[in-house]
Write a protein that holds these residues in place. Structure first.
Motif, short mmCIF file in Angstrom:
data_model
loop_
_atom_site.label_atom_id
_atom_site.label_comp_id
_atom_site.label_asym_id
_atom_site.label_seq_id
_atom_site.Cartn_x
_atom_site.Cartn_y
_atom_site.Cartn_z
N ALA A 163 42.27 -53.80 36.08
CA ALA A 163 43.59 -53.39 36.40
C ALA A 163 44.46 -52.97 35.09
CB ALA A 163 44.55 -54.70 36.90
N MET A 164 44.00 -53.70 34.14
CA MET A 164 44.51 -53.22 32.83
C MET A 164 43.85 -51.89 32.44
SD MET A 164 46.90 -55.26 31.96
CE MET A 164 47.15 -54.94 30.29
N GLY A 165 42.55 -51.92 32.74
CA GLY A 165 41.81 -50.57 32.32
C GLY A 165 42.31 -49.29 33.06
N LEU A 166 42.56 -49.79 34.41
CA LEU A 166 43.15 -48.37 35.29
C LEU A 166 44.59 -48.16 34.48
CD1 LEU A 166 42.78 -46.86 37.67
CD2 LEU A 166 43.75 -48.66 39.10
N LEU A 167 45.33 -48.88 34.46
CA LEU A 167 46.60 -48.65 33.74
C LEU A 167 46.56 -47.78 32.39
CD1 LEU A 167 48.70 -51.95 34.22
CD2 LEU A 167 48.94 -49.52 35.52
N ALA A 168 45.48 -48.28 31.45
CA ALA A 168 45.20 -47.45 30.21
C ALA A 168 44.66 -46.25 30.74
CB ALA A 168 44.25 -48.36 29.55
N LEU A 169 43.85 -45.94 31.73
CA LEU A 169 43.15 -44.80 32.00
C LEU A 169 44.36 -43.99 32.45
CD1 LEU A 169 40.68 -43.10 32.39
CD2 LEU A 169 40.48 -44.04 34.58
N VAL A 170 45.30 -44.29 33.33
CA VAL A 170 46.35 -43.47 33.89
C VAL A 170 47.37 -42.87 32.66
CG1 VAL A 170 48.53 -43.65 35.16
CG2 VAL A 170 46.55 -44.60 36.03
N GLY A 171 47.41 -43.83 31.63
CA GLY A 171 48.23 -43.40 30.57
C GLY A 171 47.47 -42.50 29.64
N GLY A 172 46.24 -42.07 29.87
CA GLY A 172 45.55 -41.19 28.87
C GLY A 172 44.77 -42.01 28.11
N GLY A 173 44.36 -43.15 28.09
CA GLY A 173 43.55 -43.79 27.18
C GLY A 173 42.32 -44.09 27.67
N PHE A 174 41.40 -43.46 26.62
CA PHE A 174 40.14 -43.51 26.80
C PHE A 174 39.45 -44.98 26.97
CE2 PHE A 174 35.41 -43.51 25.57
CZ PHE A 174 34.90 -42.44 26.52
N ALA A 175 40.19 -45.68 26.27
CA ALA A 175 39.57 -47.23 26.40
C ALA A 175 39.69 -47.62 27.67
CB ALA A 175 40.33 -48.15 25.25
N GLY A 176 40.72 -47.26 28.61
CA GLY A 176 40.58 -47.66 30.08
C GLY A 176 39.11 -47.60 30.71
N VAL A 177 38.44 -46.28 30.38
CA VAL A 177 37.33 -46.35 30.90
C VAL A 177 36.21 -47.39 30.71
CG1 VAL A 177 35.07 -44.68 31.26
CG2 VAL A 177 37.52 -43.67 30.98
N LEU A 178 36.09 -47.59 29.27
CA LEU A 178 35.43 -48.84 29.00
C LEU A 178 35.74 -50.22 29.49
CD1 LEU A 178 35.07 -47.98 25.05
CD2 LEU A 178 33.36 -47.60 26.73
N TRP A 179 37.01 -50.56 29.75
CA TRP A 179 37.51 -51.60 30.30
C TRP A 179 37.09 -51.69 31.89
CZ3 TRP A 179 38.70 -56.09 28.14
CH2 TRP A 179 39.43 -55.89 26.76
N LEU A 180 37.11 -50.50 32.51
CA LEU A 180 36.87 -50.52 34.06
C LEU A 180 35.35 -50.77 33.95
CD1 LEU A 180 38.90 -47.42 35.37
CD2 LEU A 180 39.03 -49.56 35.69
N VAL A 181 34.32 -50.12 33.25
CA VAL A 181 32.97 -50.38 33.19
C VAL A 181 32.62 -51.87 33.09
CG1 VAL A 181 30.93 -49.62 32.32
CG2 VAL A 181 32.45 -47.85 32.67
N PHE A 182 33.10 -52.30 32.11
CA PHE A 182 32.81 -53.74 31.72
C PHE A 182 33.50 -54.63 32.80
CE2 PHE A 182 32.67 -53.46 26.77
CZ PHE A 182 31.67 -52.58 26.85
N SER A 183 34.68 -54.34 33.37
CA SER A 183 34.94 -55.32 34.55
C SER A 183 34.23 -55.20 35.40
CB SER A 183 36.37 -55.15 34.53
OG SER A 183 37.45 -55.03 33.45
N GLY A 184 33.83 -53.96 35.90
CA GLY A 184 33.18 -53.84 37.36
C GLY A 184 31.87 -54.38 37.19
N ILE A 185 31.16 -54.42 35.71
CA ILE A 185 29.68 -55.09 35.86
C ILE A 185 29.77 -56.41 35.89
CG2 ILE A 185 27.96 -55.38 34.34
CD1 ILE A 185 28.16 -52.58 33.28
N MET A 186 30.90 -57.08 35.32
CA MET A 186 31.29 -58.37 35.52
C MET A 186 31.35 -59.00 36.60
SD MET A 186 33.40 -59.82 31.95
CE MET A 186 34.62 -58.63 32.33
N ILE A 187 32.14 -58.13 37.63
CA ILE A 187 32.63 -58.50 38.90
C ILE A 187 31.31 -58.50 39.97
CG2 ILE A 187 33.73 -58.09 41.02
CD1 ILE A 187 36.10 -57.02 39.06
#
Length: 204
Positions: A163-187
């Motif tokens: 969820a935090m990565g998605l918010l960062a991605l909407v805000g234009g932050g590239f770090a949001g993509v990394l958070w989404l990938v890492f979180s998706g693999i953990m889940i």
């Protein structure tokens, strides 16, 4: 009386039929022995199994940690180290923001925000990152011997991170993509059947 009559007591003895006499055991052909290694009839067969016995869900319990769980564990350690670094930077920024003036904030596009508010935001973010880093590292360590509670906590932690990565991605932050990938693999690692079997495996 002639010797050829059957009732003549002086005749030649009658021939006995061939074969063993009455009362003698009949010879049976030897039973064919089964070759070495073949199962004997009447005994249940137990095929050799690899790994531990099945747990109540029915899935085979792995002897070693599944590959996707290993990847998620490495990501947790990386996230924990990243959180320590970012938390330290945020605290340093909080200290430095105390010397900023309102005009400097306006020139940076932060008009209407006081220097004290900026300091509080940086300090809060820094403390948040530093508080989450032990959780990330502890979860990674607990993957080796932890139970179902570690699995559920990792899934919830990954959902919050996504969820935090998605918010960062909407805000234009590239770090949001990394958070989404890492979180998706953990889940995914903790939700798949092999992940459930690993965390619910018997411990002797």
């Amino acid at each position: 009386m002639s010797y050829g009559e059957p009732n003549n007591p002086y005749g030649a003895p009658q021939q006995q039929p061939s074969g063993p006499g009455y009362g003698y055991p009949q010879q049976q052909p030897p039973a064919q022995q089964q070759g070495y290694g073949y199962p004997q009839q009447g005994y249940p067969q137990h095929p050799q199994q690899q790994g531990y016995p099945n747990y109540p869900g029915g899935a085979q319990v792995p002897q070693s940690m599944p590959g996707l769980l290993v990847t998620a564990r490495v990501f947790l350690f990386i996230i924990g180290g990243f959180q320590i670094i970012v938390g330290g930077i945020m605290l340093l920024a909080a200290v430095g923001s105390g010397a900023l003036t309102s005009s400097q904030l306006e020139s940076a596009g932060l008009s209407g925000i006081s220097p004290d508010a900026v300091t509080g935001i940086f300090a809060a973010l820094g403390l948040l990152f530093l508080a989450l880093s032990p959780l990330s590292i502890t979860l990674g360590v607990k993957f080796a011997k932890g139970g179902n509670g570690v699995r559920i906590t990792t899934i919830v932690y990954g959902a919050v991170g996504a969820a935090m990565g998605l918010l960062a991605l909407v805000g234009g932050g590239f770090a949001g993509v990394l958070w989404l990938v890492f979180s998706g693999i953990m889940i995914a690692a903790c939700a798949q059947p092999s992940g459930k079997a690993w965390f619910n495996r018997p411990r002797y």
